[in-house]
Design a protein around this motif. Structure first.
Motif, PDB file in Angstrom:
ATOM      1  N   GLN A  68     -18.631  -4.392  -0.535  1.00  0.00           N
ATOM      2  CA  GLN A  68     -17.210  -4.616  -0.323  1.00  0.00           C
ATOM      3  C   GLN A  68     -16.948  -4.701   1.172  1.00  0.00           C
ATOM      4  N   SER A  69     -16.023  -5.578   1.548  1.00  0.00           N
ATOM      5  CA  SER A  69     -15.685  -5.765   2.960  1.00  0.00           C
ATOM      6  C   SER A  69     -14.440  -4.961   3.311  1.00  0.00           C
ATOM      7  N   PHE A  70     -14.440  -4.418   4.531  1.00  0.00           N
ATOM      8  CA  PHE A  70     -13.313  -3.629   5.026  1.00  0.00           C
ATOM      9  C   PHE A  70     -13.046  -3.990   6.473  1.00  0.00           C
ATOM     10  N   TYR A  71     -11.767  -3.919   6.853  1.00  0.00           N
ATOM     11  CA  TYR A  71     -11.371  -4.125   8.243  1.00  0.00           C
ATOM     12  C   TYR A  71     -11.376  -2.762   8.930  1.00  0.00           C
ATOM     13  N   ASP A  89       0.796  -1.223   0.000  1.00  0.00           N
ATOM     14  CA  ASP A  89       0.000   0.000   0.000  1.00  0.00           C
ATOM     15  C   ASP A  89       0.833   1.279   0.000  1.00  0.00           C
ATOM     16  N   PHE A 118      -9.534   4.060   2.635  1.00  0.00           N
ATOM     17  CA  PHE A 118      -8.995   2.765   3.024  1.00  0.00           C
ATOM     18  C   PHE A 118      -7.731   2.431   2.244  1.00  0.00           C
ATOM     19  N   GLU A 125     -19.333  -4.365   5.890  1.00  0.00           N
ATOM     20  CA  GLU A 125     -19.610  -4.452   4.462  1.00  0.00           C
ATOM     21  C   GLU A 125     -20.321  -3.181   4.050  1.00  0.00           C
ATOM     22  N   ARG A 130      -4.846  -3.950   1.486  1.00  0.00           N
ATOM     23  CA  ARG A 130      -5.210  -4.596   2.750  1.00  0.00           C
ATOM     24  C   ARG A 130      -6.670  -4.416   3.131  1.00  0.00           C
ATOM     25  N   ARG A 131      -7.296  -3.400   2.598  1.00  0.00           N
ATOM     26  CA  ARG A 131      -8.702  -3.083   2.871  1.00  0.00           C
ATOM     27  C   ARG A 131      -8.921  -2.617   4.311  1.00  0.00           C
ATOM     28  N   ASP A 132      -7.896  -2.069   4.954  1.00  0.00           N
ATOM     29  CA  ASP A 132      -8.039  -1.477   6.290  1.00  0.00           C
ATOM     30  C   ASP A 132      -8.593  -0.069   6.150  1.00  0.00           C
ATOM     31  N   VAL A 133      -9.548   0.278   6.989  1.00  0.00           N
ATOM     32  CA  VAL A 133     -10.135   1.613   6.963  1.00  0.00           C
ATOM     33  C   VAL A 133      -9.201   2.580   7.683  1.00  0.00           C
ATOM     34  N   PRO A 171      -5.886   0.298  -0.275  1.00  0.00           N
ATOM     35  CA  PRO A 171      -6.471  -0.433  -1.397  1.00  0.00           C
ATOM     36  C   PRO A 171      -6.154  -1.928  -1.432  1.00  0.00           C
TER      37      PRO A 171
END
Length: 148
Positions: A109-112, A74, A131, A101, A135-138, A133
C-alpha cells in the motif's frame, strides 16, 4: 488518537473555521428572525414565511456541510493502522509528495509521508504507521527495526 485529530486540524483549520462561521451566522440570524417574528408579527402568515426561510437556510447549511465532508472525509473516519516492511520509496514531482510503499511481497500500500520521516526511513525497515484512511497521509510513523 489525539495525534490524528491534531493532524487533521492542522490541515483543515481554515475550512473548518469557515464552516463554523457560516453555521454561527445563519443560526444567529434565524434565532433573531424567530424572536422578532414572535414578538412583533405573531400572525400565521409570518410563521409560514419564517418556516420557509428556515427550510431554505437549513438546505444551504446542509450543502456547505456536505461540501466540507466531501473535501475532508477523514474527519468522521477512524485512523488506519498498518505494520509492515518499507518496500519502496519515491518522490512524486507532479504532486510534490513523498511516497512510501508498505507491506509484504504479495500486498503493498502507498502512503504520503513527511519529508523528514522520508529521509530517516530506509528500504526494508519495519514500520508501524497511523494514517488518514481516505487521503493516505501518514500521521505517525514508528520505525520498529530493519530486516537486515
Amino acid at each position: 488518537m489525539s495525534a490524528y485529530y491534531r493532524y487533521l486540524w492542522s490541515m483543515t483549520w481554515p475550512n473548518l473555521i469557515a464552516l463554523l462561521l457560516i453555521w454561527g451566522f445563519i443560526l444567529s440570524r434565524l434565532v433573531w428572525k424567530s424572536i422578532r417574528t414572535w414578538r412583533y408579527h405573531p400572525s400565521l402568515w409570518s410563521f409560514i414565511v419564517l418556516g420557509f426561510k428556515v427550510l431554505i437556510w437549513a438546505g444551504i447549511l446542509g450543502v456547505y456541510t456536505e461540501l466540507f465532508l466531501f473535501s475532508q472525509p477523514d474527519w468522521f473516519k477512524q485512523p488506519g493502522y498498518i505494520q509492515g516492511t518499507v518496500m519502496g520509496k519515491a518522490y512524486d514531482s507532479r504532486l510534490r509528495a513523498y511516497i512510501i510503499e508498505v507491506g509484504d511481497k504479495t500486498k503493498q500500500q502507498s502512503f504520503y509521508i513527511d519529508p523528514n520521516a522520508y529521509q530517516q526511513i530506509k528500504l526494508e525497515d519495519q514500520v508501524k504507521l497511523m494514517f488518514l484512511p481516505v487521503r493516505r497521509d501518514v500521521v505517525q510513523c514508528e520505525v520498529l527495526g530493519n530486516l537486515h
